[in-house]
Design an enzyme around this catalytic site. Structure first.
Site, PDB file in Angstrom:
ATOM      1  N   ASN A   1       0.839  -1.207   0.000  1.00 20.33           N
ATOM      2  CA  ASN A   1       0.000   0.000   0.000  1.00 20.33           C
ATOM      3  C   ASN A   1       0.873   1.256   0.000  1.00 20.33           C
ATOM      4  O   ASN A   1       1.998   1.265   0.501  1.00 20.33           O
ATOM      5  CB  ASN A   1      -1.028   0.003   1.131  1.00 20.33           C
ATOM      6  CG  ASN A   1      -0.474  -0.253   2.510  1.00 20.33           C
ATOM      7  OD1 ASN A   1       0.548  -0.894   2.681  1.00 20.33           O
ATOM      8  ND2 ASN A   1      -1.167   0.242   3.524  1.00 20.33           N
TER       9      ASN A   1
ATOM     10  N   GLU B   1       0.396   5.134   0.813  1.00 23.48           N
ATOM     11  CA  GLU B   1      -0.469   6.192   1.356  1.00 23.48           C
ATOM     12  C   GLU B   1       0.030   7.573   0.963  1.00 23.48           C
ATOM     13  O   GLU B   1       1.141   7.736   0.441  1.00 23.48           O
ATOM     14  CB  GLU B   1      -0.549   6.039   2.881  1.00 23.48           C
ATOM     15  CG  GLU B   1      -1.244   4.735   3.266  1.00 23.48           C
ATOM     16  CD  GLU B   1      -1.487   4.592   4.757  1.00 23.48           C
ATOM     17  OE1 GLU B   1      -0.943   5.372   5.560  1.00 23.48           O
ATOM     18  OE2 GLU B   1      -2.237   3.657   5.119  1.00 23.48           O
TER      19      GLU B   1
ATOM     20  N   CYS C   1      -4.326   1.181  -2.344  1.00 26.07           N
ATOM     21  CA  CYS C   1      -4.211  -0.143  -1.728  1.00 26.07           C
ATOM     22  C   CYS C   1      -3.163  -0.986  -2.457  1.00 26.07           C
ATOM     23  O   CYS C   1      -2.901  -0.790  -3.659  1.00 26.07           O
ATOM     24  CB  CYS C   1      -5.546  -0.876  -1.798  1.00 26.07           C
ATOM     25  SG  CYS C   1      -6.814  -0.221  -0.709  1.00 26.07           S
TER      26      CYS C   1
ATOM     27  N   GLU D   1      -3.288  -4.100  -3.469  1.00 28.62           N
ATOM     28  CA  GLU D   1      -3.815  -4.887  -4.597  1.00 28.62           C
ATOM     29  C   GLU D   1      -3.952  -4.020  -5.844  1.00 28.62           C
ATOM     30  O   GLU D   1      -3.674  -4.463  -6.970  1.00 28.62           O
ATOM     31  CB  GLU D   1      -5.209  -5.449  -4.270  1.00 28.62           C
ATOM     32  CG  GLU D   1      -5.290  -6.298  -3.025  1.00 28.62           C
ATOM     33  CD  GLU D   1      -5.649  -5.479  -1.784  1.00 28.62           C
ATOM     34  OE1 GLU D   1      -4.989  -4.461  -1.510  1.00 28.62           O
ATOM     35  OE2 GLU D   1      -6.590  -5.885  -1.086  1.00 28.62           O
TER      36      GLU D   1
ATOM     37  N   CYS E   1     -10.445  -4.876   0.250  1.00 29.99           N
ATOM     38  CA  CYS E   1     -11.536  -3.904   0.434  1.00 29.99           C
ATOM     39  C   CYS E   1     -12.455  -3.958  -0.784  1.00 29.99           C
ATOM     40  O   CYS E   1     -12.136  -4.575  -1.811  1.00 29.99           O
ATOM     41  CB  CYS E   1     -10.978  -2.494   0.642  1.00 29.99           C
ATOM     42  SG  CYS E   1     -10.409  -1.677  -0.868  1.00 29.99           S
TER      43      CYS E   1
ATOM     44  N   CYS F   1     -10.929  -2.786  -4.066  1.00 35.07           N
ATOM     45  CA  CYS F   1      -9.964  -3.753  -4.600  1.00 35.07           C
ATOM     46  C   CYS F   1     -10.665  -4.955  -5.212  1.00 35.07           C
ATOM     47  O   CYS F   1     -10.194  -5.516  -6.203  1.00 35.07           O
ATOM     48  CB  CYS F   1      -8.979  -4.172  -3.526  1.00 35.07           C
ATOM     49  SG  CYS F   1      -7.794  -2.854  -3.166  1.00 35.07           S
TER      50      CYS F   1
HETATM   51  N1  THU Z   1      -5.491  -1.363   2.353  1.00 35.62           N
HETATM   52  C1  THU Z   1      -4.975  -2.100   1.313  1.00 35.62           C
HETATM   53  O1  THU Z   1      -3.843  -1.876   0.873  1.00 35.62           O
HETATM   54  N2  THU Z   1      -5.755  -3.062   0.774  1.00 35.62           N
HETATM   55  C2  THU Z   1      -7.008  -3.386   1.205  1.00 35.62           C
HETATM   56  O2  THU Z   1      -7.681  -4.197   0.587  1.00 35.62           O
HETATM   57  C3  THU Z   1      -7.521  -2.788   2.447  1.00 35.62           C
HETATM   58  C4  THU Z   1      -6.810  -1.571   2.917  1.00 35.62           C
HETATM   59  C5  THU Z   1      -4.670  -0.286   2.924  1.00 35.62           C
HETATM   60  C6  THU Z   1      -5.200   1.094   2.683  1.00 35.62           C
HETATM   61  C7  THU Z   1      -4.540   1.872   3.800  1.00 35.62           C
HETATM   62  O3  THU Z   1      -3.242   2.241   3.386  1.00 35.62           O
HETATM   63  C8  THU Z   1      -4.421   0.855   4.927  1.00 35.62           C
HETATM   64  O4  THU Z   1      -4.597  -0.428   4.336  1.00 35.62           O
HETATM   65  C9  THU Z   1      -5.448   1.032   6.036  1.00 35.62           C
HETATM   66  O5  THU Z   1      -6.732   1.099   5.527  1.00 35.62           O
END
Ligand code: THU
Length: 154
Positions: A46, A48, A57, A59, A100, A103
């Site tokens: 991920n 940010e 994210c 994925e 999520c 994704c």
């Molecule tokens: N996140 C992902 O990378 N993939 C997901 O499917 C769920 C959430 C990340 C987004 C953010 O950087 C952190 O997890 C917390 O939500």
């Protein structure tokens, strides 16, 4: 290959990728590992952003890399792990993490373009717990390329 040894390989690769998460805001590291039908594995973490809503994210980053290399139709499986970072930035925890909603939709793009029910392996930062789901179970009745007249492209 959709057996548990493939799942273990993808979870291990995703764990490795999660170590490079740029997640200073949530302090939740996620790694993703995408398996292609020629055996290659593409990984990402991920990513940010200080403008929180721009965060990407793991994925989605991995599948954007796959698509940018011209390989979207080759996606067969994806492994995902995540966990809260400890004070050294290492992901921790033993509860498997699922993709999520956004994704799931992004994985569906690869699934429909490739004409496969992509297998999703959900793991944790630590421990042996792994769950296996076909995408169709995680995102039933999906909207996708087929609704816009695009069929399988491989
Ligand atoms: N996140 C992902 O990378 N993939 C997901 O499917 C769920 C959430 C990340 C987004 C953010 O950087 C952190 O997890 C917390 O939500």
């Amino acid at each position: 290959m959709t057996d548990s040894s493939t799942g273990a390989i993808l979870i291990a690769a995703a764990r490795h990728a999660a170590r490079n998460a740029h997640a200073p805001y949530s302090r939740f590291a996620v790694g993703a590992a995408v398996m292609l039908n020629d055996g290659r594995i593409i990984t990402a973490a991920n990513f940010e952003n200080a403008s929180y809503g721009l965060s990407l994210c793991a994925e989605t980053v991995a599948l954007a890399m796959v698509s940018s290399a011209g390989d979207l139709a080759r996606v067969t499986e994806i492994g995902i792990v995540g966990g809260a970072m400890d004070s050294d930035g290492r992901p921790t925890g033993t509860s498997p993490v699922g993709p999520c909603g956004r994704c799931r939709q992004v994985i569906n793009e690869a699934a429909q373009i490739g004409g496969r029910d992509v297998i999703v392996w959900c793991g944790a930062a630590e421990g042996d717990a792994v769950e296996r789901y076909p995408l169709s179970l995680l995102l039933p009745h999906a909207f996708g390329p087929a609704d816009l007249g695009l069929g399988k492209m491989n």
